[in-house]
Scaffold this active site. Structure first.
Site, mmCIF file in Angstrom:
data_model
loop_
_atom_site.group_PDB
_atom_site.id
_atom_site.type_symbol
_atom_site.label_atom_id
_atom_site.label_comp_id
_atom_site.label_asym_id
_atom_site.label_seq_id
_atom_site.Cartn_x
_atom_site.Cartn_y
_atom_site.Cartn_z
ATOM 1 N N GLY A 75 -21.093 6.721 4.348
ATOM 2 C CA GLY A 75 -20.149 7.108 3.298
ATOM 3 C C GLY A 75 -20.680 6.749 1.923
ATOM 4 O O GLY A 75 -20.597 5.589 1.512
ATOM 5 N N VAL A 76 -21.280 7.734 1.238
ATOM 6 C CA VAL A 76 -21.759 7.465 -0.121
ATOM 7 C C VAL A 76 -20.831 8.170 -1.118
ATOM 8 O O VAL A 76 -21.201 9.114 -1.801
ATOM 9 C CB VAL A 76 -23.255 7.842 -0.336
ATOM 10 C CG1 VAL A 76 -24.139 6.678 0.016
ATOM 11 C CG2 VAL A 76 -23.671 9.075 0.455
ATOM 12 N N GLY A 77 -19.589 7.669 -1.141
ATOM 13 C CA GLY A 77 -18.598 8.134 -2.110
ATOM 14 C C GLY A 77 -18.624 7.208 -3.313
ATOM 15 O O GLY A 77 -19.689 6.725 -3.716
ATOM 16 N N LYS B 174 0.861 -1.186 0.000
ATOM 17 C CA LYS B 174 0.000 0.000 0.000
ATOM 18 C C LYS B 174 0.889 1.224 0.000
ATOM 19 O O LYS B 174 2.046 1.169 0.443
ATOM 20 C CB LYS B 174 -0.879 0.003 1.262
ATOM 21 C CG LYS B 174 -2.068 0.928 1.194
ATOM 22 C CD LYS B 174 -3.263 0.262 0.549
ATOM 23 C CE LYS B 174 -4.450 1.192 0.489
ATOM 24 N NZ LYS B 174 -5.622 0.545 -0.072
ATOM 25 N N VAL C 155 -17.654 4.031 -3.774
ATOM 26 C CA VAL C 155 -18.198 2.684 -3.540
ATOM 27 C C VAL C 155 -19.610 2.765 -2.960
ATOM 28 O O VAL C 155 -20.535 2.092 -3.433
ATOM 29 C CB VAL C 155 -17.300 1.873 -2.582
ATOM 30 C CG1 VAL C 155 -17.914 0.511 -2.298
ATOM 31 C CG2 VAL C 155 -15.909 1.700 -3.159
HETATM 32 N N1 LIG Z 1 -12.745 2.277 -4.270
HETATM 33 C C1 LIG Z 1 -12.552 0.981 -4.136
HETATM 34 O O1 LIG Z 1 -12.640 0.208 -5.096
HETATM 35 C C2 LIG Z 1 -12.264 0.398 -2.779
HETATM 36 C C3 LIG Z 1 -11.781 -0.919 -2.702
HETATM 37 C C4 LIG Z 1 -11.573 -1.478 -1.450
HETATM 38 C C5 LIG Z 1 -11.785 -0.722 -0.312
HETATM 39 N N2 LIG Z 1 -12.226 0.558 -0.421
HETATM 40 C C6 LIG Z 1 -12.461 1.317 0.806
HETATM 41 O O2 LIG Z 1 -13.830 1.713 0.855
HETATM 42 C C7 LIG Z 1 -13.931 2.997 1.483
HETATM 43 C C8 LIG Z 1 -14.610 3.973 0.531
HETATM 44 O O3 LIG Z 1 -13.835 4.071 -0.647
HETATM 45 P P1 LIG Z 1 -14.256 5.066 -1.823
HETATM 46 O O4 LIG Z 1 -13.395 4.718 -2.969
HETATM 47 O O5 LIG Z 1 -15.742 5.049 -1.986
HETATM 48 O O6 LIG Z 1 -13.789 6.450 -1.219
HETATM 49 P P2 LIG Z 1 -14.439 7.883 -1.450
HETATM 50 O O7 LIG Z 1 -13.459 8.875 -0.953
HETATM 51 O O8 LIG Z 1 -14.957 8.023 -2.852
HETATM 52 O O9 LIG Z 1 -15.727 7.857 -0.502
HETATM 53 C C9 LIG Z 1 -15.675 7.976 0.883
HETATM 54 C C10 LIG Z 1 -16.919 8.737 1.303
HETATM 55 O O10 LIG Z 1 -16.956 8.770 2.725
HETATM 56 C C11 LIG Z 1 -17.282 10.087 3.129
HETATM 57 N N3 LIG Z 1 -16.747 10.290 4.471
HETATM 58 C C12 LIG Z 1 -15.480 10.591 4.865
HETATM 59 N N4 LIG Z 1 -15.400 10.682 6.199
HETATM 60 C C13 LIG Z 1 -16.657 10.418 6.670
HETATM 61 C C14 LIG Z 1 -17.220 10.347 7.959
HETATM 62 N N5 LIG Z 1 -16.498 10.571 9.062
HETATM 63 N N6 LIG Z 1 -18.532 10.051 8.061
HETATM 64 C C15 LIG Z 1 -19.284 9.809 6.958
HETATM 65 N N7 LIG Z 1 -18.816 9.877 5.704
HETATM 66 C C16 LIG Z 1 -17.502 10.171 5.571
HETATM 67 C C17 LIG Z 1 -16.680 10.994 2.075
HETATM 68 O O11 LIG Z 1 -17.307 12.255 2.053
HETATM 69 C C18 LIG Z 1 -16.946 10.183 0.801
HETATM 70 O O12 LIG Z 1 -18.210 10.487 0.258
HETATM 71 C C19 LIG Z 1 -12.487 3.369 1.886
HETATM 72 O O13 LIG Z 1 -12.246 2.943 3.195
HETATM 73 C C20 LIG Z 1 -11.636 2.574 0.912
HETATM 74 O O14 LIG Z 1 -10.351 2.306 1.427
HETATM 75 C C21 LIG Z 1 -12.470 1.129 -1.619
#
Ligand SMILES: NC(=O)c1ccc[n+]([C@@H]2O[C@H](COP(=O)([O-])OP(=O)(O)OC[C@H]3O[C@@H](n4cnc5c(N)ncnc54)[C@H](O)[C@@H]3O)[C@@H](O)[C@H]2O)c1
Length: 353
Positions: A180-182, A80, A184
């Site tokens: 967390g609606v980012g 990582k 994923v």
């Molecule tokens: N993107 C991938 O394919 C992937 C793969 C494996 C694991 N993950 C994990 O999944 C999680 C989300 O990944 P992502 O790519 O969607 O990231 P992202 O940054 O697109 O989304 C994260 C979301 O969480 C929100 N957030 C941040 N802090 C917060 C809090 N304290 N309370 C509520 N919401 C909060 C952000 O505003 C954002 O909308 C991470 O932990 C990442 O490591 C992602």
């Protein structure tokens, strides 16, 4: 605490520090294991409180990648990277090019991809300096944004848990609370809404929750309350550490199934959840869709092939739940047991799966 003291005895193969003063790049790559293959893991770009916090994070995340690849049955190891700083102010083409040269110097022992704070577009810039990048756009022969595959894996995991708990792998009528609606979480909301799931969401970003509400009829609650919602699945999809001594006693779900890495704040939290009768689906098994999607790049990528491979998470998680029962250990320990068994068997054969 000193660097070597922090790295400790968690058996990381190596830790690398990269700096480019002109662009402001400060990056750390942790290679946890290359026993099953080259280490693979995304690049997190985050405004860490200090360098120590960044080092602790990259060590934890890289170890989780080893378990994730092993539990997913992939011929890959765990690594990582973190870039220290606020991506909204610090990101630049020069920084990502300097980062690419740093990665190239590791000669393929670490292959990078996007993660929180970085995008596929950033990785295209990194790729101008190194070939050790995955998850490039489909138009460039890569597997693209891993988030949809990760979300599919989370949904497959919910079906596996539903089958285990209730004897039906259909999610219709279930209630899911997503923190967390980012990338994923939003994709997951769409997949679940299409399967007849009632959604509750929370995010620090109100534009994201508004979008989930408009697109999928999700109810919006505060980030302080989302883990307390009475529901079938609580789905942490923000950052790590959401399952801890403060939140677990307040939770009111049947199971935790989410994408966030390192959801358990401390080792004992897996048992704490079990004592409350809450099934914890281990994060590194559930969220392997992203790296499985990348593994699908081997011998030519197609979405159909990747989808078939991601669906294997259903079987992987079912095996972990059965192992937890047969060994009488927490689901987290059972998942680690499955992963460690694979790594130790490969080590006995002299490495590689
Ligand atoms: N993107 C991938 O394919 C992937 C793969 C494996 C694991 N993950 C994990 O999944 C999680 C989300 O990944 P992502 O790519 O969607 O990231 P992202 O940054 O697109 O989304 C994260 C979301 O969480 C929100 N957030 C941040 N802090 C917060 C809090 N304290 N309370 C509520 N919401 C909060 C952000 O505003 C954002 O909308 C991470 O932990 C990442 O490591 C992602």
């Amino acid at each position: 605490m000193g660097v070597f003291e922090t790295i400790g005895t968690d058996a990381h193969e190596s830790v690398h520090f990269g700096e480019d003063t002109a662009s402001g790049l400060k990056a750390i790559v942790a290679i946890h294991s290359t026993v099953l293959g080259p280490s693979l893991g995304g690049t997190r770009f985050y405004p860490y409180a200090d360098e120590q916090a960044a080092l602790v994070d990259v060590l934890r995340l890289s170890q989780a990648m080893t378990y994730k690849a092993a539990a997913a049955g992939l011929a890959q190891g765990g690594g990582k990277a973190v870039i220290i700083g606020d991506p909204t102010h610090l990101r630049s083409d020069d920084l990502f090019r300097a980062y690419g040269r740093f990665i190239n110097g590791l000669a393929g022992r670490y292959i990078t991809a996007e993660d929180v704070g970085t995008t596929v577009a950033d990785m295209e810039i990194v790729a101008s300096e190194t070939s050790f990048v995955s998850g490039l756009p489909v138009t460039d022969g890569g597997s693209g944004d891993p988030s949809p595959a990760t979300a599919m894996g989370v949904a497959a995991s919910m079906r596996a848990v539903s089958s285990y708990l209730w004897g039906m792998d259909n999610l219709n009528g279930r209630k899911v609370a997503i923190k967390g609606v980012g990338k994923v979480g939003m994709e997951l909301a769409g997949v679940l809404a299409a399967q007849g799931v009632e959604l509750v969401v929370a995010d620090v970003n109100s534009e994201a929750t508004d979008a989930a509400s408009t697109a999928f009829g999700a109810k919006v609650v505060s980030i302080e309350d989302i883990h307390t919602i009475e529901c079938d699945f609580f789905s942490p999809c923000a950052l790590g550490g959401d399952l801890n001594g403060a939140t677990i006693p307040q939770m009111s779900c049947a199971a935790v199934v989410g994408s966030a890495n390192n959801q358990l704040a401390a080792e004992g939290d897996a048992n704490r959840l079990a004592e409350r009768g809450i099934l914890y689906a281990p994060d590194f098994v559930v969220n392997a869709g992203g790296i499985i999607n990348i593994a699908a790049e081997a011998d030519g990528y197609s979405i159909e092939k990747a989808d078939r491979m991601v669906e294997s998470i259903y079987d992987n998680l079912s095996k972990v739940l059965r192992t937890s029962d047969s060994l009488g250990v927490s689901t987290d320990d059972a998942a680690k047991h499955v992963a460690e068994t694979r790594i130790s068997e490969a080590t006995k054969r002299g490495g590689q799966s």
